[in-house]
Write a protein that holds these residues in place. Structure first.
Motif, PDB file in Angstrom:
ATOM      1  N   CYS A 180      55.848 -44.877  59.435  1.00 42.85           N
ATOM      2  CA  CYS A 180      55.328 -44.949  58.062  1.00 42.85           C
ATOM      3  C   CYS A 180      54.551 -43.673  57.814  1.00 42.85           C
ATOM      4  O   CYS A 180      53.682 -43.318  58.611  1.00 42.85           O
ATOM      5  N   SER A 181      54.877 -42.976  56.733  1.00 42.69           N
ATOM      6  CA  SER A 181      54.178 -41.721  56.464  1.00 42.69           C
ATOM      7  C   SER A 181      52.994 -41.927  55.526  1.00 42.69           C
ATOM      8  O   SER A 181      52.445 -40.974  55.007  1.00 42.69           O
ATOM      9  N   GLY A 222      67.867 -48.059  57.472  1.00 50.48           N
ATOM     10  CA  GLY A 222      68.393 -49.414  57.356  1.00 50.48           C
ATOM     11  C   GLY A 222      67.690 -50.418  58.253  1.00 50.48           C
ATOM     12  O   GLY A 222      68.029 -51.603  58.255  1.00 50.48           O
ATOM     13  N   ASP A 223      66.704 -49.963  59.021  1.00 50.83           N
ATOM     14  CA  ASP A 223      65.992 -50.897  59.901  1.00 50.83           C
ATOM     15  C   ASP A 223      65.090 -51.799  59.053  1.00 50.83           C
ATOM     16  O   ASP A 223      64.195 -51.306  58.357  1.00 50.83           O
ATOM     17  N   PRO A 224      65.321 -53.114  59.105  1.00 47.88           N
ATOM     18  CA  PRO A 224      64.558 -54.001  58.216  1.00 47.88           C
ATOM     19  C   PRO A 224      63.047 -53.908  58.419  1.00 47.88           C
ATOM     20  O   PRO A 224      62.283 -54.154  57.498  1.00 47.88           O
ATOM     21  N   LYS A 225      62.613 -53.545  59.635  1.00 47.59           N
ATOM     22  CA  LYS A 225      61.161 -53.452  59.850  1.00 47.59           C
ATOM     23  C   LYS A 225      60.574 -52.232  59.169  1.00 47.59           C
ATOM     24  O   LYS A 225      59.356 -52.059  59.157  1.00 47.59           O
ATOM     25  N   ASN A 226      61.403 -51.395  58.604  1.00 49.87           N
ATOM     26  CA  ASN A 226      60.901 -50.295  57.785  1.00 49.87           C
ATOM     27  C   ASN A 226      60.817 -50.659  56.305  1.00 49.87           C
ATOM     28  O   ASN A 226      60.478 -49.807  55.477  1.00 49.87           O
ATOM     29  N   MET A 227      61.125 -51.898  55.966  1.00 51.08           N
ATOM     30  CA  MET A 227      60.837 -52.341  54.596  1.00 51.08           C
ATOM     31  C   MET A 227      59.325 -52.541  54.518  1.00 51.08           C
ATOM     32  O   MET A 227      58.739 -53.164  55.413  1.00 51.08           O
ATOM     33  N   PRO A 228      58.670 -52.048  53.475  1.00 47.61           N
ATOM     34  CA  PRO A 228      57.203 -52.101  53.456  1.00 47.61           C
ATOM     35  C   PRO A 228      56.628 -53.484  53.771  1.00 47.61           C
ATOM     36  O   PRO A 228      55.727 -53.604  54.601  1.00 47.61           O
ATOM     37  N   VAL A 229      57.150 -54.529  53.152  1.00 55.13           N
ATOM     38  CA  VAL A 229      56.572 -55.853  53.397  1.00 55.13           C
ATOM     39  C   VAL A 229      56.793 -56.267  54.842  1.00 55.13           C
ATOM     40  O   VAL A 229      55.914 -56.872  55.477  1.00 55.13           O
ATOM     41  N   ASP A 241      63.106 -52.109  48.932  1.00 56.30           N
ATOM     42  CA  ASP A 241      64.019 -50.958  48.886  1.00 56.30           C
ATOM     43  C   ASP A 241      63.313 -49.680  48.466  1.00 56.30           C
ATOM     44  O   ASP A 241      63.935 -48.749  47.986  1.00 56.30           O
ATOM     45  N   LYS A 242      61.977 -49.622  48.623  1.00 54.28           N
ATOM     46  CA  LYS A 242      61.239 -48.478  48.106  1.00 54.28           C
ATOM     47  C   LYS A 242      60.847 -47.461  49.166  1.00 54.28           C
ATOM     48  O   LYS A 242      60.386 -46.377  48.834  1.00 54.28           O
ATOM     49  N   CYS A 243      61.002 -47.809  50.426  1.00 51.39           N
ATOM     50  CA  CYS A 243      60.554 -46.893  51.485  1.00 51.39           C
ATOM     51  C   CYS A 243      61.691 -45.979  51.907  1.00 51.39           C
ATOM     52  O   CYS A 243      62.786 -46.436  52.216  1.00 51.39           O
ATOM     53  N   HIS A 244      61.397 -44.673  51.940  1.00 52.11           N
ATOM     54  CA  HIS A 244      62.427 -43.715  52.340  1.00 52.11           C
ATOM     55  C   HIS A 244      62.868 -43.924  53.778  1.00 52.11           C
ATOM     56  O   HIS A 244      63.985 -43.614  54.128  1.00 52.11           O
ATOM     57  N   TYR A 245      61.992 -44.457  54.640  1.00 53.74           N
ATOM     58  CA  TYR A 245      62.417 -44.700  56.026  1.00 53.74           C
ATOM     59  C   TYR A 245      63.364 -45.886  56.100  1.00 53.74           C
ATOM     60  O   TYR A 245      64.290 -45.897  56.909  1.00 53.74           O
TER      61      TYR A 245
END
Ligand code: SF4
Ligand code: SF4
Lengths: 512, 240
Positions: free
Chosen positions: A144-145, A92-99, A83-87
């Motif tokens: 990812c920025s 809400g796209d799960p593939k934007n969760m860092p892991v 839950d730490k990535c602003h994207y």
């Protein structure tokens, strides 16, 4: 002009969205054209044997970069970063969760390079490298920025930015580069800056600015270019030469140098602080750009190098310049190499060389956005955390109404502006707005609580991104300011008529 | 026959664990970190880095800041595990060392703490949507394995105590390359078998986080790039 119809209006404290699988699927920034690729030494288009090449590159990265391997091996899927990535928060796209973003590459690494993945792929989530996977990489590794927020919160410091850079490098090496970053790197190599501003145009711009400064202050404040023998060479993002509010920051640097009585110059050969080589994870390209700075410093015979306000540029300068283009034994060792303009200005404020009329900024109620690369990948001053204190010290010296945003969104926990890491391009505008929404939620909170009207930043990308996206969140375009713009407004130059009729008012203000 | 198979299993598992982890560690140590990438603010001295690492591996500092539930379960599990491991040293030494004896009364509670932590972590893998999404079968299996090890251990403590002295004799024998009789008690055999499995999968699984954390450049680097030039050997060759 609020065209962000589906922009999440986030409440503060930030809600964690429910997973919306596939929400940002298929987002595909423009591909680099063959001529852009060629300039960087990459194949022009997707190679027929791309798969073998990609795997070779992956093997090479595992040999070249410890972080790559350790990070791919060590993740325990604890979920602390999810839950730490602003994207992720914004889309809400799960593939934007860092892991999950790391897993896009980790799954392939496991399949071809680990025992478990070779023999039990299903068990460990390993998968073959296919064209679909490649396109998925292209999509999500351009969401990812490279802001490193996830790295702060991971128990092993796993930095998704490193994985993103590796993935982009792999894609570049098989002929699948991103237009925005790669075209810009090409311009730096040809002309010396991201904008493609040639020396003549640059000189003309600077002369115009000198005239403006004289009109404004009645004092001749110089913006010297290519002056041999100057003490200081200023390297600043080229956006400072033409974009708002960047340009007002540049005027601020010039006034500070003027008051400090130092001789300084810009360089037309190295007229760019930004180094997009970082974004694409290419050591070689990053090095080539950094070497321009070394050459310019040697050609101009300067003693010091000072960097203007820019986030990733300061990361490359502070953390990497010595590695990439050092050793700088020809510079004056009494000063930090390189030095940040805020370190310089704060030093002068402490010495008492600068006089301010803080009331000039009284119409502003201000907050400060810590830029990711400054906050989590660099330092200012001698103490850890100086990168947070020094900008705030300078702001407090020139501005009366200052309020920090929520501590979970500042300092090392700062939220990215949404446009960093090579994503500041119009073809990613939807992502940029959604990615900015967590930061905007924190801003809206201080606006409600303290009537904050403006936000200062020290990064060219943050400034451009915010002036573009803030209108969608109910702020004026010019609500984002350069820190040195505030300095510029408040500084009282020696011999300057203050403009106020009340003679005798002490223009000194409180210089902190 | 049984004793011999278990002896061979343990020799093999130990060899795989030691050689496998050593190979990984050598690799991590050999591959350079080409750039300075500590997550800042970072310590500016070596002592500071050691302290940062200490806080990470002993208190799980970053995890604490990140997520209190994961921290609570994860930390409880790991600390329980340490105590349980210390308690197990008594099976490998003739005279029980004083500090091992000291851990004795805590060891059994630690077993429960370990189990509770594991179950908490496992529950999150099912209940929290985000963590369910990132979990692979291997993540569940690893938890199952650890739960089974902890569970069988606790059962031997409270339900079906094996002949501890013979177990100790077997272990001491292994250390001296002698095969003593291992009591053929099912729970004991399950416990020992699963421990051997854990040792075998260690070097090929996410358990590599244990050595890995010490090699993480974002945590183990000193923040001093302006003062000292950092250069990887392959990067130095570019300078030619
Ligand atoms: S916090 Fe670190 S270890 Fe945990 S899931 Fe994220 S990357 Fe993996
Ligand atoms: S580096 Fe930043 S943008 Fe990339 S995954 Fe981590 S938090 Fe998200």
């Amino acid at each position: 002009m609020a065209d962000g119809d589906d922009l999440p209006r986030m409440d503060f404290p930030l809600d964690i969205p429910c997973l919306k699988a596939g929400a940002m699927e298929g987002l595909h920034p423009f591909l680099a054209a063959p001529e852009h690729q060629a300039k960087l030494g990459f194949p022009g288009e997707l190679l027929p044997d791309w798969k073998e090449r990609a795997l070779e590159k992956m093997a090479e990265l595992a040999e070249r970069n410890r972080a790559f391997q350790v990070y791919l091996d060590a993740c325990v899927k604890c979920g602390a970063c999810t839950d730490k990535c602003h994207y992720f928060l914004g889309t809400g796209d799960p593939k934007n969760m860092p892991v999950a973003r790391q897993d896009l590459l980790r799954s392939v690494y496991r399949r071809y390079f680990t025992f478990a993945g070779k023999y039990f792929p299903k068990l460990v989530g390993a998968r073959d490298l296919t064209e679909d996977v490649l396109h998925e990489w292209y999509s999500y590794y351009h969401q990812c920025s490279e802001c490193r927020r996830c790295s702060v919160f991971c128990p092993y410091g796993i930095d998704t930015a490193e994985i993103t850079m590796a993935a982009r490098e792999i894609m570049d090496s098989v002929g699948m580069g991103q237009k925005y970053s790669n075209e810009i790197i090409g311009k730096v190599k040809d002309i010396g800056n991201n904008l493609g501003l040639n020396p003549k145009a640059l000189r003309a711009t600077l002369e115009d600015l000198e005239e403006d400064l004289e009109d404004e202050t009645g004092i001749s404040v110089r913006l010297p270019l290519d002056e041999k023998g100057a003490d200081i060479m200023l390297i600043t993002p080229s956006a400072d030469f033409f974009a708002e509010p960047h340009i007002d920051g540049l005027l601020g640097y010039a006034k500070v140098f003027h008051e400090a009585g130092v001789s300084w110059t810009l360089s037309s050969y190295a007229s760019e602080a930004a180094n997009f080589g970082l974004f694409i994870g290419s050591y070689e390209n990053m090095r080539e750009i950094a070497l321009r700075i070394r050459k310019a410093a040697q050609d101009l015979g300067v003693k010091r190098i000072v960097f203007g306000e820019c986030g990733h540029a300061w990361r490359v300068a502070y953390s990497f310049l010595n590695t990439l283009a050092g050793p700088f034994d020809f510079l004056d060792q009494k000063y930090p190499i390189p030095q940040h303009i805020l370190e310089f200005t704060w030093g002068e404020i402490q010495k008492g060389t600068l006089r301010f009329d803080k009331s000039k900024n009284d119409h502003i109620r201000l907050t400060f956005h810590d830029s990711c690369n400054v906050a989590r990948a660099s330092r200012m001053g001698d103490e850890p955390g100086g990168q947070f204190e020094i900008p705030r010290n300078v702001i407090r010296a020139v501005c009366n109404n200052y309020f920090d945003m929520d501590r979970d969104t500042t300092h090392e926990s700062t939220l990215c502006c949404g446009g960093g890491g090579g994503l500041l391009t119009d073809d990613l505008m939807e992502l940029r707005k959604k990615g900015a929404s967590p930061r905007m939620a924190a801003l809206q909170q201080v606006s409600e609580d303290h009537g904050v009207t403006h936000m200062a930043a020290i990064c060219a990308i943050c400034k451009t991104q915010f002036s573009k996206v803030m209108p969608a969140f109910g702020y004026e375009m010019d609500s984002v300011l350069s820190v040195h713009q505030l300095v510029s407004s408040a500084i009282v130059l020696t011999g300057q008529e203050t403009g106020d009729d009340e003679e005798g008012a002490d223009p000194r203000g409180e210089t902190a | 026959m049984l004793s011999a198979s278990f002896a061979i299993l343990f020799y093999a598992a130990t060899a795989i664990l030691v050689v496998g982890v050593a190979m990984k560690v050598v690799r991590y140590a050999r591959v350079p970190a080409p750039l300075k990438i500590p997550t800042t603010p970072a310590p500016v001295t070596r002592a500071g880095v050691i302290l940062r690492m200490f806080r990470e591996v002993v208190f799980f500092e970053s995890l604490y800041r990140s997520n209190k539930w994961i921290w609570l379960f994860g930390w409880t599990f790991h600390m329980g595990l340490w105590l349980v491991l210390i308690r197990h040293i008594r099976y490998f030494t003739y005279d029980v060392w004083w500090w091992v004896a000291l851990a004795q009364p805590w060891g059994t509670y630690a077993g429960f703490a370990m189990l509770a932590g594991l179950l908490g972590l496992w529950a999150r893998r099912f209940l929290v949507e985000r963590i369910r999404y990132i979990s692979n079968p291997s993540d569940h299996l690893m938890l199952a394995l650890l739960v089974a090890i902890a569970g069988s251990g606790l059962m031997m403590r409270f339900v079906a105590r094996p002949d501890i002295m013979s177990v100790k004799a077997f272990m001491l024998g292994l250390l001296r390359f002698r095969i003593e009789d291992l009591p053929a008690q099912p729970i004991l055999l399950v416990h020992l078998g699963l421990v051997a499995v854990l040792m075998i999968v260690f070097p090929i699984s996410k358990l590599l986080h244990a050595p890995g954390v010490f090699f993480s450049p974002s945590r183990n680097q000193i923040d001093n790039p302006r003062e000292r030039r950092h250069l990887a050997p392959w990067a130095a060759r570019l300078e030619g």
